[in-house]
Design a protein around this motif. Sequence first.
Motif, short mmCIF file in Angstrom:
data_model
loop_
_atom_site.label_atom_id
_atom_site.label_comp_id
_atom_site.label_asym_id
_atom_site.label_seq_id
_atom_site.Cartn_x
_atom_site.Cartn_y
_atom_site.Cartn_z
N VAL A 82 -18.21 7.65 52.12
CA VAL A 82 -19.27 8.07 51.85
C VAL A 82 -20.63 7.46 52.67
O VAL A 82 -21.27 8.40 53.10
N THR A 83 -20.51 6.11 52.81
CA THR A 83 -21.66 5.63 53.52
C THR A 83 -21.74 6.03 54.94
O THR A 83 -22.75 6.07 55.76
N ALA A 84 -20.62 5.96 55.53
CA ALA A 84 -20.79 6.13 57.39
C ALA A 84 -20.92 7.47 57.43
O ALA A 84 -21.69 7.60 58.46
N VAL A 85 -20.78 8.49 56.75
CA VAL A 85 -21.35 9.90 56.98
C VAL A 85 -22.67 10.02 56.65
O VAL A 85 -23.59 10.62 57.02
N ALA A 86 -22.99 9.74 55.29
CA ALA A 86 -24.24 9.97 54.74
C ALA A 86 -25.38 9.11 55.13
O ALA A 86 -26.68 9.27 55.06
N LEU A 87 -25.05 7.76 55.44
CA LEU A 87 -26.08 6.73 55.87
C LEU A 87 -25.90 6.53 57.31
O LEU A 87 -27.07 6.46 58.00
N GLY A 88 -24.79 6.09 57.64
CA GLY A 88 -24.93 5.55 59.29
C GLY A 88 -25.42 6.78 60.14
O GLY A 88 -25.95 6.51 61.19
N LEU A 89 -24.87 8.16 59.97
CA LEU A 89 -25.24 9.10 60.86
C LEU A 89 -26.75 9.28 60.99
O LEU A 89 -27.42 10.08 61.79
N THR A 90 -27.34 8.78 59.58
CA THR A 90 -28.79 9.23 59.78
C THR A 90 -29.70 8.29 61.02
O THR A 90 -30.81 8.89 61.22
N GLU A 161 -25.92 -1.62 51.34
CA GLU A 161 -26.07 -0.68 52.36
C GLU A 161 -27.01 0.04 52.65
O GLU A 161 -27.73 0.35 53.65
N ILE A 162 -27.45 0.70 51.61
CA ILE A 162 -29.00 1.37 51.74
C ILE A 162 -30.04 0.53 51.90
O ILE A 162 -31.03 1.00 53.00
N PHE A 163 -30.13 -0.69 51.49
CA PHE A 163 -31.51 -1.34 51.41
C PHE A 163 -31.51 -2.11 53.27
O PHE A 163 -32.34 -2.10 53.84
#
Length: 251
Positions: A82-90, A161-163
Motif C-alpha cells: 500500500v505505502t510503496a505505491v501510494a506514498l513512495g511514488l508521490t 510513514e505518512i508523517f
Amino acid sequence: VAMGITGTAAAKEAAGMVLADDNFATIVAAVKEGRTVYENLRKVIAWTLPTNGGQAIVIVAAILLGLSLPVTPVQILWVNLVTAVALGLTLAFEPPEPTLMQRKPRSPDEQLLQPYLLWRVALVSVLFALGCFGMFEWSLRRGDSVELARTIVVNALVIMEIFYLFSVRYTQGTSLSLRGVLGTPAVLLGVAGVTLVQLLFTYTPPMQALFDSRPVDLAAGLLAIGLGVALLLLLEVEKLLIRWMRLGVRA
C-alpha cells in the motif's frame, strides 16, 4: 556553446552543448530540472530505506528476543504494497525546493548514499522500530488481544510513514510551513488513498478475515496519530540541529 537555430554546422560539431532554441536561459532550466530529478531520487531512497529498515528491525528483534511478532509477515506485505505505491511514488512528483538553485554544484563523483543519508536511514529505522514495539506493548498491557495489538501496530506504522513522508519532502528546509503541511496534489492524493484502504483493512470483515485484523478504538487511533506527530517534530528538530552544525563548521 552553439546555437541550434542560427549557429553554423561547424560550430555545432565543435560545441559541447547546442541550444536548440538559441536561448541561454535554457541552460538554467536544464540545470534546475536535473537537480530536481536528483533530489527527488534521494528523497525516494530516504523514505523507502528507513520505512523498510524499521520493519526489518521489528521482526529481527522480536525473533532474537523471543517475543511475539508485533506484525505478521502478511501484514508487512500489506503495508509495503500500500505505502510503496501510494506514498513512495508521490515523491517523484515533488516540485523543486525554493533553495535548490542557491546550492553549490555537487561533485560528479559524489556518492548517492552520503553519510547524512545513511545517518537518517539508521535514525528513522530505529524510531520506527521503537514506535512499533511501544504501541504493541501499550496495547497488550491494557488487555487487548494479540490480534488487536498487531492491528494497532500496523495502523501506527502506516501513520508514521505518512508523517515521515511530509518530513522527507524537504531535505534542507523545514516541513513545518504552509507549503509543507498542505503538500502537493500527488501527496494529498496518496495520503487519501492510503487512509481509505487502511480503514478497509481495519474495519471490513473480508479484510479482517484475510489479514487477521481487528477494529481499532478511538484511543488507540489518537495515540497512533500522536506518535506520527511526535516523529515529525523530532525529525524537524534533527534537521534544524544538522543545519546549525553545518553553519558552525562553515563559520
